[in-house]
Design a protein around this motif. Structure first.
Motif, PDB file in Angstrom:
ATOM      1  N   UNK A   1       0.813  -1.217   0.000  1.00  0.00           N
ATOM      2  CA  UNK A   1       0.000   0.000   0.000  1.00  0.00           C
ATOM      3  C   UNK A   1       0.845   1.266   0.000  1.00  0.00           C
ATOM      4  N   UNK A   2       2.142   1.135   0.293  1.00  0.00           N
ATOM      5  CA  UNK A   2       3.032   2.296   0.277  1.00  0.00           C
ATOM      6  C   UNK A   2       3.485   2.654  -1.136  1.00  0.00           C
ATOM      7  N   UNK A   3       3.195   1.764  -2.091  1.00  0.00           N
ATOM      8  CA  UNK A   3       3.635   2.010  -3.471  1.00  0.00           C
ATOM      9  C   UNK A   3       2.709   3.007  -4.150  1.00  0.00           C
ATOM     10  N   UNK A   4       3.278   3.832  -5.026  1.00  0.00           N
ATOM     11  CA  UNK A   4       2.499   4.812  -5.770  1.00  0.00           C
ATOM     12  C   UNK A   4       2.373   4.430  -7.245  1.00  0.00           C
ATOM     13  N   UNK A   5       3.143   3.422  -7.688  1.00  0.00           N
ATOM     14  CA  UNK A   5       3.084   2.982  -9.075  1.00  0.00           C
ATOM     15  C   UNK A   5       2.817   1.476  -9.105  1.00  0.00           C
ATOM     16  N   UNK A   6       2.158   1.029 -10.179  1.00  0.00           N
ATOM     17  CA  UNK A   6       1.788  -0.385 -10.286  1.00  0.00           C
ATOM     18  C   UNK A   6       3.012  -1.292 -10.280  1.00  0.00           C
ATOM     19  N   UNK A   7       4.079  -0.858 -10.953  1.00  0.00           N
ATOM     20  CA  UNK A   7       5.283  -1.691 -11.007  1.00  0.00           C
ATOM     21  C   UNK A   7       5.891  -1.867  -9.617  1.00  0.00           C
ATOM     22  N   UNK A   8       5.916  -0.795  -8.851  1.00  0.00           N
ATOM     23  CA  UNK A   8       6.465  -0.863  -7.502  1.00  0.00           C
ATOM     24  C   UNK A   8       5.552  -1.700  -6.597  1.00  0.00           C
ATOM     25  N   UNK A   9       4.256  -1.581  -6.780  1.00  0.00           N
ATOM     26  CA  UNK A   9       3.324  -2.397  -5.983  1.00  0.00           C
ATOM     27  C   UNK A   9       3.553  -3.890  -6.261  1.00  0.00           C
ATOM     28  N   UNK A  10       3.727  -4.228  -7.533  1.00  0.00           N
ATOM     29  CA  UNK A  10       3.956  -5.634  -7.881  1.00  0.00           C
ATOM     30  C   UNK A  10       5.247  -6.150  -7.240  1.00  0.00           C
ATOM     31  N   UNK A  11       6.295  -5.291  -7.237  1.00  0.00           N
ATOM     32  CA  UNK A  11       7.560  -5.704  -6.622  1.00  0.00           C
ATOM     33  C   UNK A  11       7.375  -5.934  -5.126  1.00  0.00           C
ATOM     34  N   UNK A  12       6.654  -5.060  -4.480  1.00  0.00           N
ATOM     35  CA  UNK A  12       6.436  -5.191  -3.039  1.00  0.00           C
ATOM     36  C   UNK A  12       5.567  -6.418  -2.719  1.00  0.00           C
ATOM     37  N   UNK A  13       4.552  -6.674  -3.536  1.00  0.00           N
ATOM     38  CA  UNK A  13       3.694  -7.831  -3.286  1.00  0.00           C
ATOM     39  C   UNK A  13       4.495  -9.130  -3.401  1.00  0.00           C
ATOM     40  N   UNK A  14       5.359  -9.203  -4.409  1.00  0.00           N
ATOM     41  CA  UNK A  14       6.194 -10.406  -4.559  1.00  0.00           C
ATOM     42  C   UNK A  14       7.140 -10.555  -3.381  1.00  0.00           C
ATOM     43  N   UNK A  15       7.700  -9.439  -2.908  1.00  0.00           N
ATOM     44  CA  UNK A  15       8.641  -9.480  -1.792  1.00  0.00           C
ATOM     45  C   UNK A  15       7.928  -9.889  -0.499  1.00  0.00           C
ATOM     46  N   UNK A  16       6.770  -9.281  -0.244  1.00  0.00           N
ATOM     47  CA  UNK A  16       6.030  -9.593   0.979  1.00  0.00           C
ATOM     48  C   UNK A  16       5.581 -11.060   0.984  1.00  0.00           C
ATOM     49  N   UNK A  17       5.290 -11.607  -0.171  1.00  0.00           N
ATOM     50  CA  UNK A  17       4.935 -13.029  -0.245  1.00  0.00           C
ATOM     51  C   UNK A  17       6.073 -13.900   0.266  1.00  0.00           C
ATOM     52  N   UNK A  18       7.308 -13.546  -0.100  1.00  0.00           N
ATOM     53  CA  UNK A  18       8.465 -14.311   0.388  1.00  0.00           C
ATOM     54  C   UNK A  18       8.691 -14.066   1.880  1.00  0.00           C
ATOM     55  N   UNK A  19       8.425 -12.835   2.331  1.00  0.00           N
ATOM     56  CA  UNK A  19       8.556 -12.533   3.755  1.00  0.00           C
ATOM     57  C   UNK A  19       7.559 -13.366   4.560  1.00  0.00           C
ATOM     58  N   UNK A  20       6.319 -13.418   4.109  1.00  0.00           N
ATOM     59  CA  UNK A  20       5.300 -14.189   4.815  1.00  0.00           C
ATOM     60  C   UNK A  20       5.656 -15.676   4.870  1.00  0.00           C
ATOM     61  N   UNK A  21       6.184 -16.194   3.762  1.00  0.00           N
ATOM     62  CA  UNK A  21       6.553 -17.604   3.730  1.00  0.00           C
ATOM     63  C   UNK A  21       7.683 -17.896   4.715  1.00  0.00           C
ATOM     64  N   UNK A  22       8.688 -17.015   4.773  1.00  0.00           N
ATOM     65  CA  UNK A  22       9.801 -17.219   5.704  1.00  0.00           C
ATOM     66  C   UNK A  22       9.328 -17.125   7.149  1.00  0.00           C
ATOM     67  N   UNK A  23       8.431 -16.190   7.425  1.00  0.00           N
ATOM     68  CA  UNK A  23       7.920 -16.035   8.792  1.00  0.00           C
ATOM     69  C   UNK A  23       7.068 -17.246   9.195  1.00  0.00           C
TER      70      UNK A  23
END
Length: 265
Positions: free
Chosen positions: A147-169
């Motif tokens: 939700x901190x992203x202002x552009x679609x490309x940045x949002x997609x990057x953050x969503x992919x990253x958070x998915x890996x964070x959630x899996x590791x946690x």
């Protein structure tokens, strides 16, 4: 008299013409290959519908003849041949069918192994992330939240990253969370250099050539298949070829039925 600008544009124009020509040639080739594939598929279906029962009857007659011969001679070799002939008529189910839902590509699931060996099924281990893992997770979630992203490309990057964070946690993997924290601190990778128009055209030509090679392989495999080879024997009248094969199979059936009658009579 041509200008220097016109001289410089000619190589790129010739590349564009070559790409367009290659694209059209590939389209025509794809149409030809797909047309032949459909013809092979349709002929295969007709072959199975019309001749399948005859092949099944021949297999059954082979098994009956082998069983009758084994019953008459009692020879171990004849008995073995009879068993093999019958197995071809009634094939054993595959391992995947026997253990459907109990195995993956690596083998049986642990639950299936436990059931087959009368062992209790172990419940899944409960993961309790450490305090440090919880701290890393909260920090990463705050920093990389989509939700901190202002552009679609940045949002997609953050969503992919958070998915890996959630899996590791979820695994309680503190080391992986540290690596993810370092990755986020390093920032996104630098943007790649955009290829020039000429480089894009050369890349397109290479892709078209590779695609044509792949289609050529598909065409060769179709032509080399049993059905494809049969279809090539009578491309203009495949029904006649089926009739000829059917006549031969009927003759084989009659011959084997006579052989069976002689054995059991």
């Amino acid at each position: 008299m041509t200008t220097p600008e016109a001289e410089q544009s000619r190589p790129e124009e010739r590349l564009e013409q070559a790409v367009r020509a290659a694209e059209q040639a590939l389209i025509e080739f794809e149409i030809a290959v797909e047309t032949f594939r459909v013809e092979v598929e349709n002929f295969s279906r007709l072959h199975h519908q019309k001749l399948g029962p005859m092949y099944t009857r021949l297999d059954e007659l082979d098994a009956l003849i082998a069983e009758a011969r084994a019953a008459r001679t009692g020879d171990p070799e004849d008995l073995r041949a009879a068993q093999e002939a019958r197995a071809r008529v009634l094939p054993m189910p595959g391992v995947e069918e026997l253990f459907h839902g109990w195995m993956d590509s690596e083998g049986l699931f642990p639950e299936a192994v436990a059931m087959l060996t009368d062992q209790p099924v172990r419940p899944p281990e409960r993961v309790r992330p450490s305090e440090e893992a919880r701290k890393l997770y909260r920090e990463l979630a705050r920093k990389a939240h989509p939700d901190l992203a202002q552009q679609d490309e940045e949002r997609a990057r953050r969503e992919e990253f958070i998915t890996r964070v959630n899996a590791a946690y979820a695994r309680g993997d503190e080391a992986a969370l540290r690596e993810l924290a370092d990755e986020w601190a390093a920032g996104p990778p630098p943007a790649e250099r955009r290829p020039t128009p000429s480089e894009e055209l050369y890349a397109r030509l290479e892709w078209l050539a590779e695609r044509k090679e792949l289609l050529a392989l598909v065409a060769r495999n179709l032509e080399a298949s049993a059905i494809g080879s049969m279809l090539k024997m009578a491309p203009d009248d495949p029904d006649r070829l089926l009739d000829e094969i059917a006549e031969q199979l009927l003759a084989d059936v009659a011959k084997k039925e006579a052989e069976l009658a002689e054995l059991v009579g």
